[in-house]
Design a protein around this motif. Sequence first.
Motif, mmCIF file in Angstrom:
data_model
loop_
_atom_site.group_PDB
_atom_site.id
_atom_site.type_symbol
_atom_site.label_atom_id
_atom_site.label_comp_id
_atom_site.label_asym_id
_atom_site.label_seq_id
_atom_site.Cartn_x
_atom_site.Cartn_y
_atom_site.Cartn_z
ATOM 1 N N GLY A 196 0.824 -1.207 0.000
ATOM 2 C CA GLY A 196 0.000 0.000 0.000
ATOM 3 C C GLY A 196 0.855 1.253 0.000
ATOM 4 N N GLU A 197 0.270 2.329 0.490
ATOM 5 C CA GLU A 197 0.951 3.630 0.433
ATOM 6 C C GLU A 197 1.721 3.927 1.730
ATOM 7 O OE1 GLU A 197 -1.259 6.985 -1.324
ATOM 8 O OE2 GLU A 197 -1.066 7.918 0.629
ATOM 9 N N ALA A 198 0.991 4.080 2.807
ATOM 10 C CA ALA A 198 1.588 4.450 4.089
ATOM 11 C C ALA A 198 0.553 4.228 5.177
ATOM 12 C CB ALA A 198 2.008 5.928 4.063
ATOM 13 N N PRO A 199 1.004 4.074 6.429
ATOM 14 C CA PRO A 199 0.029 3.868 7.499
ATOM 15 C C PRO A 199 -0.916 5.056 7.649
ATOM 16 C CG PRO A 199 2.301 3.538 8.282
ATOM 17 C CD PRO A 199 2.386 4.098 6.906
ATOM 18 N N CYS A 211 2.359 -4.839 3.334
ATOM 19 C CA CYS A 211 3.176 -3.745 3.881
ATOM 20 C C CYS A 211 2.906 -2.483 3.043
ATOM 21 C CB CYS A 211 4.650 -4.134 3.864
ATOM 22 S SG CYS A 211 5.290 -4.515 2.231
ATOM 23 N N ASN A 212 3.724 -1.479 3.230
ATOM 24 C CA ASN A 212 3.515 -0.192 2.563
ATOM 25 C C ASN A 212 4.819 0.344 1.982
ATOM 26 O OD1 ASN A 212 0.657 0.651 3.153
ATOM 27 N ND2 ASN A 212 1.346 0.259 5.245
ATOM 28 N N ILE A 213 4.679 1.320 1.098
ATOM 29 C CA ILE A 213 5.858 2.033 0.586
ATOM 30 C C ILE A 213 6.530 2.763 1.751
ATOM 31 C CG2 ILE A 213 6.602 3.988 -0.874
ATOM 32 C CD1 ILE A 213 5.826 1.640 -2.622
ATOM 33 N N PHE A 265 -6.825 -0.682 -7.502
ATOM 34 C CA PHE A 265 -7.167 0.501 -6.716
ATOM 35 C C PHE A 265 -6.776 0.305 -5.251
ATOM 36 C CE2 PHE A 265 -10.623 0.660 -10.025
ATOM 37 C CZ PHE A 265 -10.118 1.772 -10.678
ATOM 38 N N HIS A 266 -6.507 1.398 -4.588
ATOM 39 C CA HIS A 266 -6.321 1.338 -3.149
ATOM 40 C C HIS A 266 -7.694 1.085 -2.520
ATOM 41 C CE1 HIS A 266 -5.409 2.399 0.935
ATOM 42 N NE2 HIS A 266 -4.131 2.428 0.633
ATOM 43 N N PRO A 267 -7.780 0.190 -1.520
ATOM 44 C CA PRO A 267 -9.115 -0.067 -0.954
ATOM 45 C C PRO A 267 -9.788 1.187 -0.390
ATOM 46 C CG PRO A 267 -7.393 -1.208 0.312
ATOM 47 C CD PRO A 267 -6.756 -0.692 -0.932
ATOM 48 N N PRO A 279 -0.191 -2.896 9.611
ATOM 49 C CA PRO A 279 -0.685 -2.353 8.343
ATOM 50 C C PRO A 279 -2.150 -2.705 8.067
ATOM 51 C CG PRO A 279 0.531 -4.370 7.921
ATOM 52 C CD PRO A 279 0.619 -4.114 9.416
ATOM 53 N N PHE A 280 -2.820 -1.813 7.402
ATOM 54 C CA PHE A 280 -4.187 -2.078 6.898
ATOM 55 C C PHE A 280 -5.110 -2.683 7.958
ATOM 56 C CE2 PHE A 280 -2.004 -1.518 2.851
ATOM 57 C CZ PHE A 280 -2.950 -0.786 2.143
ATOM 58 N N VAL A 281 -5.228 -1.991 9.082
ATOM 59 C CA VAL A 281 -6.154 -2.459 10.124
ATOM 60 C C VAL A 281 -7.365 -1.530 10.265
ATOM 61 C CG1 VAL A 281 -4.523 -3.815 11.489
ATOM 62 C CG2 VAL A 281 -4.704 -1.353 11.886
#
Length: 189
Positions: A41-44, A81-83, A155-157, A54-56
């Motif tokens: 993904g992008e970032a927290p 994880c993220n960038i 797409f990003h969720p 991540p992604f919670v």
Amino acid sequence: MLTMDELSKAVAGCTRCSLHLSRTNTVLGEGNPESKVMFVGEAPGADEDRLGRPFVGKAGQLLDKALNALNFYRDKNFYICNICKCRPENNRIPSDDEAEACLPYLRRQVVIVKPQIIVCLGATSAKYIIDKQARITAIRGKWIERKGYHIIATFHPAALLRDESKKRLFWEDLKKVKEKYDEIISADL
Ligand code: URA
């Protein structure tokens, strides 16, 4: 070469960019570190920063729900994880400098996990993994083979939470990931 635990410690103490000044927790990633699929993904966001996972938040829950429907589970089938490993304030898009400062950690994660499939969630992830000029609407859903990795963007969720009409294509893209995963698993047997 750093193990995931060593990498986690290095990231927790990272001061490579100014995002360390406002973070609560770093967010390295989670899931099966030996899985064949890595979602990036992008970032927290706020929830991730608070919990160090991540992604919670809402977007992550939507993603998990869709993946679980395909029989994909964090602890078993994928790593996520993220960038950027720290939250940009007010969830702004990370700057180029922030993303570039953080990318060596992602590269190390890729070396450790050795995924065969990398899924870019959203434009920022696609920008740093696939192509600086990439437009998510143009490149999503198309496989790219690079350095032995099968890479795809969707797409990003969080975008689905803002625009329900993206859900159908997102679902199509995730199904492609599952198909490729099943192909790889059956070729391994
Ligand atoms: N959005 C992201 O890109 N990553 C997260 O971990 C949470 C929200």
